[in-house]
Design an enzyme around this catalytic site. Structure first.
Site, PDB file in Angstrom:
ATOM      1  N   TYR A   1     -27.975-112.866   3.367  1.00 30.02           N
ATOM      2  CA  TYR A   1     -28.372-113.757   2.232  1.00 30.02           C
ATOM      3  C   TYR A   1     -28.211-115.193   2.732  1.00 30.02           C
ATOM      4  CZ  TYR A   1     -28.338-110.170  -1.216  1.00 30.02           C
ATOM      5  OH  TYR A   1     -28.548-108.919  -2.044  1.00 30.02           O
TER       6      TYR A   1
ATOM      7  N   ASP B   1     -13.467 -81.733   7.601  1.00 31.02           N
ATOM      8  CA  ASP B   1     -14.410 -80.783   7.246  1.00 31.02           C
ATOM      9  C   ASP B   1     -14.643 -79.994   8.450  1.00 31.02           C
ATOM     10  OD1 ASP B   1     -14.545 -80.991   4.652  1.00 31.02           O
ATOM     11  OD2 ASP B   1     -16.474 -82.105   4.538  1.00 31.02           O
TER      12      ASP B   1
ATOM     13  N   GLU C   1     -10.163 -86.542   5.912  1.00 33.41           N
ATOM     14  CA  GLU C   1     -11.363 -86.722   5.913  1.00 33.41           C
ATOM     15  C   GLU C   1     -11.662 -87.445   4.285  1.00 33.41           C
ATOM     16  OE1 GLU C   1     -14.551 -84.336   7.102  1.00 33.41           O
ATOM     17  OE2 GLU C   1     -15.929 -85.400   6.181  1.00 33.41           O
TER      18      GLU C   1
END
Lengths: 570, 386
Positions: free
Chosen positions: B117, B265, B213
């Site tokens: 910005y 996973d 995770e």
């Protein structure tokens, strides 16, 4: 419905109805064939025929042409058209036949590049005027050295195709021309000691824009840079009185002083194009019927002599070859050649390899003059022209010239980037305005792949873009599709030559457009880079605590670098 | 002199591969040095200036066995000022200027999005999208050889959550007073890893660090106080671990000499992106991997073999196109996978089975099967992937 058996015609009753049709009658009924289908076109055709004749006459006589076209409206649909030239004039005896007999002229029987060909045009215009207004064609003509001018008024007897002379007097008259500058200021009047003026009154309509008299004259001036042309159109005020009140009690023919002034298309060069040479027909361009006629008419006494004397590119040896091939005696009497024998002769001729016809009989406009003509007409960013070497179709020599102008966008309102290219067609220095679609020039242009030269092109049509394409075909015999001479017939040899010319110009255009695109791209890149240079300098200034002067130096150094290297990635 | 002594001490504390601390003055000096070169090129040598920085890609890293992480190789990219680079070039210079003037000189901090910005005041030079400024920030970091946290840029993403038998010694940012945080006494909540972890010190009696995770499984373990039962510190990564998270685990493991086990996973993303990045770093951040990696990490699960061993075949999902591509890419291009036969076997086994599995799949056998059976059994067996 009373049943009445129609009386059967007998050979005798039918015979009573069978009679000659004169050419005049034929063309009266088929006036569209000559370009008189509507009032608007009739006006253009009249001007065109008269100007063509005037130009041919001047050039043949070695006179630098000066022509005026004066159109005066005398009624809602009625116009008087007067075309004056400074040509050699016409001897009295010929005047009626030239202006009031169809198919009378000097140009039909010879093979030589000229504007007129058939000897129909101007008498057809007179006939049209006579038909629509009942008025005679008025001719003023003064030959060089004559004491006075002839004033002759003629009409055409359409049944007999012969002129009727209504008036035949001698008067004091000299052709006068009024050059006028582009600002409208009149220049010094030009008076010629000889010349002809033809005046025809006719039903017509006057329009401006494409396919107008004005456009025709403008194009005429482009391809005839040696011509000085004066033009004036005096129109009635719309919805007003039938005729403008004459300000003075002068002659009605005298234009009102306040009438529209002359426009002059000034001469670009002060010399005539080299005169075209008349040639004998080339054997390969001759059809069987014509061959038989020529054999019959020849003054030569042997077949061999007839062949070598009446045709070009046939030497005595070649004539012998032909006779041998045809199984004919070279010493035979040519007028006795029977039908079957002439067929053998015809076949033999076409089987014999011959030199192409001489091409020095053509008088092309030339690349320089084409460019000059285009330049006079428009402001273009790019101009190119090419004169192809002469070549042959059906035994007729011809030569194609192509000019191409890429007009500065915005300068000509009618030449937008999305508009189809404007095409100017010329045959033997005569602008062709009508029937563009039927013309082999249009066909050739549409057949070129303009996309590869940087122009947009809808499938199978003219390219689009601010482009003017000019094509001129010069030939001893231009094959028009009709007697009104508006479109060139589709001969493959002609289309091929035009295509080659277009492609040559196209390649030049591609180089130009490519360069222009590259420059534009470079410009765009440069300004893009220039946008960020100050930021780079500002960043360095912040980090290194540079003074404003140092910052300016960074900017100028970077700009120098940009100028020098274009900051291209290499 | 005082700073120098302190610096030495920090280095000693961190142990192993030490994060080289650069003080703000030196960071500023490096920016000035690079800018001076550019300035000289332009004004004195009259040639196109250029910037050089290491190529940040998997193709420019090698798996450094001795150090146990991806080390950047010598390939350098040069950004010469041309038509194509002029905008980025100007942006880079302005970014360096802002970094020096507004962050280093003023001892301030800024988020990546704040810098994005901030550029809106630069006119044509502004960044149109944040990824543009992020990339240039990474470039600058590589060019200077200083990680952006030290330049004053703070990451916006969350660093990860920690629970378990661990006391973190932090400081009050204003007073410098030490604050003790007992991560075993946070009830059902967790302690968030801050973006800067260099100053933290630790006290712990835990036996290992278990890195997880997904947040939901982490919640389950916290809810059932699994960390007491297994005497482990639980860390939740929520996907690919952030730099702060990696750095925190590394410092904690080094400091307390703890083994690190990772539980993700069972899919190519979990293996090749999450675990691989945690352990050896990434190609993208190759120039700073040495600080942001955990070479002592070992992989716990879920492995394709677990699917068979725990009869979870009907709790799997077929591999998607992207999974297959990722696995094949890794087998072909990832120096870490290429070095470890076990990982190649694992990926090949997964490709052969054509399925992937989530951590939550153990719920098939009961919600708490994962903490009652799976994890204890795995920890007991001690068969981990490298």
């Amino acid at each position: 419905m009373a049943k009445r058996t129609p009386t059967a015609e007998t050979a005798e009753t039918m015979a009573r109805k069978q009679r000659d049709i004169s050419v005049s009658e034929f063309f009266l009924k088929n006036r569209h064939l000559l370009g008189f289908d509507n009032p608007r076109k009739a006006l253009l055709t009249t001007v065109k025929e008269a100007v063509d004749n005037a130009l041919d006459a001047c050039e043949e006589a070695g006179i630098i042409p000066e022509i005026s076209v004066d159109i005066q409206q005398i009624g809602p649909n009625r116009f008087s058209v007067a075309i004056t030239d400074n040509g050699p004039g016409i001897v009295r005896a010929q005047i009626p036949k030239i202006f009031a007999k169809l198919l009378y002229g000097s140009k039909f029987h010879r093979l030589r590049m000229s504007r007129g060909q058939q000897g129909i045009g101007i008498s057809a215009a007179g006939m049209y005027g006579q038909l629509t207004t009942g008025r005679a064609t008025k001719i003023l003509s003064r030959t060089a050295g004559a004491k006075q001018a002839h004033h002759i008024e003629v009409q055409i007897d359409t049944r007999k195709n012969t002129p009727t002379i209504l008036k035949d007097v001698m008067i004091e008259w000299r052709p006068e021309f009024q050059p006028t500058g582009t600002d409208g200021s009149p220049g010094e009047q030009v008076v010629s000691a000889h010349g002809t003026c033809v005046e025809i009154e006719m039903e017509a309509a006057y329009f401006r824009g494409a396919r107008s008299v004005e456009e025709y004259l403008k194009q005429c001036a482009i391809v005839n840079p040696h011509l000085q042309l004066h033009f004036r159109a005096q129109l009635l005020k719309k919805e007003g009185t039938a005729e403008e009140p004459a300000p003075t009690a002068g002659e009605p023919a005298t234009p009102p002083a306040a009438g529209s002034p002359w426009t002059t298309f000034f001469r670009g060069v002060n010399h005539l194009p080299p005169p075209p040479v008349e040639i004998k027909p080339h054997p390969h361009g001759v059809e069987l019927g014509l061959l038989m006629q020529m054999m019959k008419d020849t003054p030569a006494r042997t077949l061999r002599a007839a062949l070598s004397q009446d045709f070009s590119r046939v030497s005595g040896k070649v004539a012998l070859d032909i006779c041998e091939r045809a199984g004919l005696d070279p010493r035979a009497n040519p007028s006795r050649i029977a039908h079957r024998e002439s067929e053998a002769l015809f076949k033999a001729i076409n089987e014999t390899k011959l030199m192409r016809p001489p091409t020095d009989c053509l008088s092309p406009i030339g690349e320089e003059q084409l460019l000059a003509g285009l330049r006079k007409e428009m402001t273009a960013d790019f101009l190119t022209a090419v004169t192809r070497p002469p070549t042959v179709y059906r035994g007729n020599p011809f030569q194609v010239e192509v000019g191409l102008a890429y007009v500065r966008p915005g300068d000509q309102a009618d030449l937008g980037a999305d508009e189809p290219a404007r095409v100017m067609r010329f045959a033997n220095r005569v602008p062709l305005l009508h029937m563009a679609g039927a013309c082999s020039i249009t066909k050739a242009i549409a057949g070129v792949n303009w996309k590869s030269y940087g122009l947009a092109q809808p499938r199978g049509s003219l390219p689009t873009g601010p482009v003017v394409i000019m094509v001129h075909m010069a030939s001893v015999w231009v094959p028009f599709t009709s007697e009104s001479k508006e479109a060139i017939a589709h001969y493959p040899e002609i289309i091929r030559e035009i295509t080659f010319g277009l492609q040559e110009c196209g390649r030049q255009l591609a180089v130009f457009l490519h360069k222009r695109r590259r420059l534009a791209e470079q410009d765009r890149k440069r300004s893009y880079i220039a946008l960020y240079i100050p930021h780079l300098a500002l960043g360095l200034k912040d980090i290194l605590d540079l003074s404003d002067k140092d910052e300016a130096r960074v900017v100028s150094s970077l700009n120098d670098l940009l100028e020098r290297t274009h900051l291209e990635t290499t | 002199m005082a700073t120098k002594v302190k610096k030495k001490k920090t280095e000693k504390e961190a142990g192993g591969e030490t994060l080289k601390l650069v003080d703000k003055q030196e960071a500023g000096q490096r920016i000035v040095g690079i800018s001076r070169d550019i300035h000289n090129d332009i004004v004195k040598k009259h040639r196109k200036p250029s910037m050089r920085f290491p190529v940040r890609a998997l193709s420019n890293v090698r798996y450094d066995l001795k150090r146990g992480h991806f080390e950047i190789r010598g390939k350098m990219a040069t950004r010469t000022l041309t038509y194509n680079t002029v905008k980025t070039f100007a942006q880079s210079v302005r970014l360096m200027a802002t970094t020096k003037k507004d962050l280093l000189d003023k001892n301030d901090i800024a988020g990546k999005r704040e810098i994005y910005y901030n550029s809106k005041s630069w006119g044509e030079c502004r960044f149109d999208e944040q990824p543009e400024s992020d990339t240039l920030l990474d470039d600058m970091e590589a060019m200077l050889g200083i990680n952006r946290e030290q330049l004053g840029y703070i990451p916006e993403e969350r660093g990860g959550d920690v629970t378990g038998p661990l006391t973190v010694l932090d400081q009050n940012p204003v007073t410098g007073e030490t604050i003790k945080i007992n991560c075993a006494k946070l009830g059902s909540g967790a302690w968030s890893i801050p973006s800067r972890v260099e100053h933290l010190r630790f006290e712990s009696k835990a036996a290992l660090i278990l890195v997880i995770e997904t947040a939901s499984l982490f919640q389950r373990l916290v809810h059932h106080v699994f960390y007491e039962k297994a005497n482990c510190i639980l860390v939740s990564m929520s996907g690919v671990p952030t730099r702060a998270c990696r750095r925190f685990i590394r410092r904690l493991a080094d400091d307390q000499k703890l083994p690190v086990l990772v539980f993700t996973d069972g899919d190519p993303y979990g293996y090749c992106n999450i675990y691989r990045t945690l352990k050896v770093g990434s190609g993208q951040a190759a120039h700073i991997n040495r600080y942001f990696c955990v070479p002592q990490a070992r992989y716990l699960g879920v492995t394709p073999q677990d699917i068979i061993d725990y009869k979870l075949e009907d709790a799997t999902h077929p591999l998607e196109e992207a999974d297959i591509k990722r696995a094949k890419d890794a087998l072909k291009n990832d120096p870490f996978i290429q070095h470890h036969k076990e990982w190649q076997n694992t990926l090949n086994q997964m490709l052969k089975m054509g399925v992937r599995i989530e951590q939550q799949a153990f719920a098939k056998h009961g919600l708490n099967f994962v903490l009652d059976h799976y994890l204890p059994e795995k920890l007991k067996k001690k068969q981990f992937l490298p």
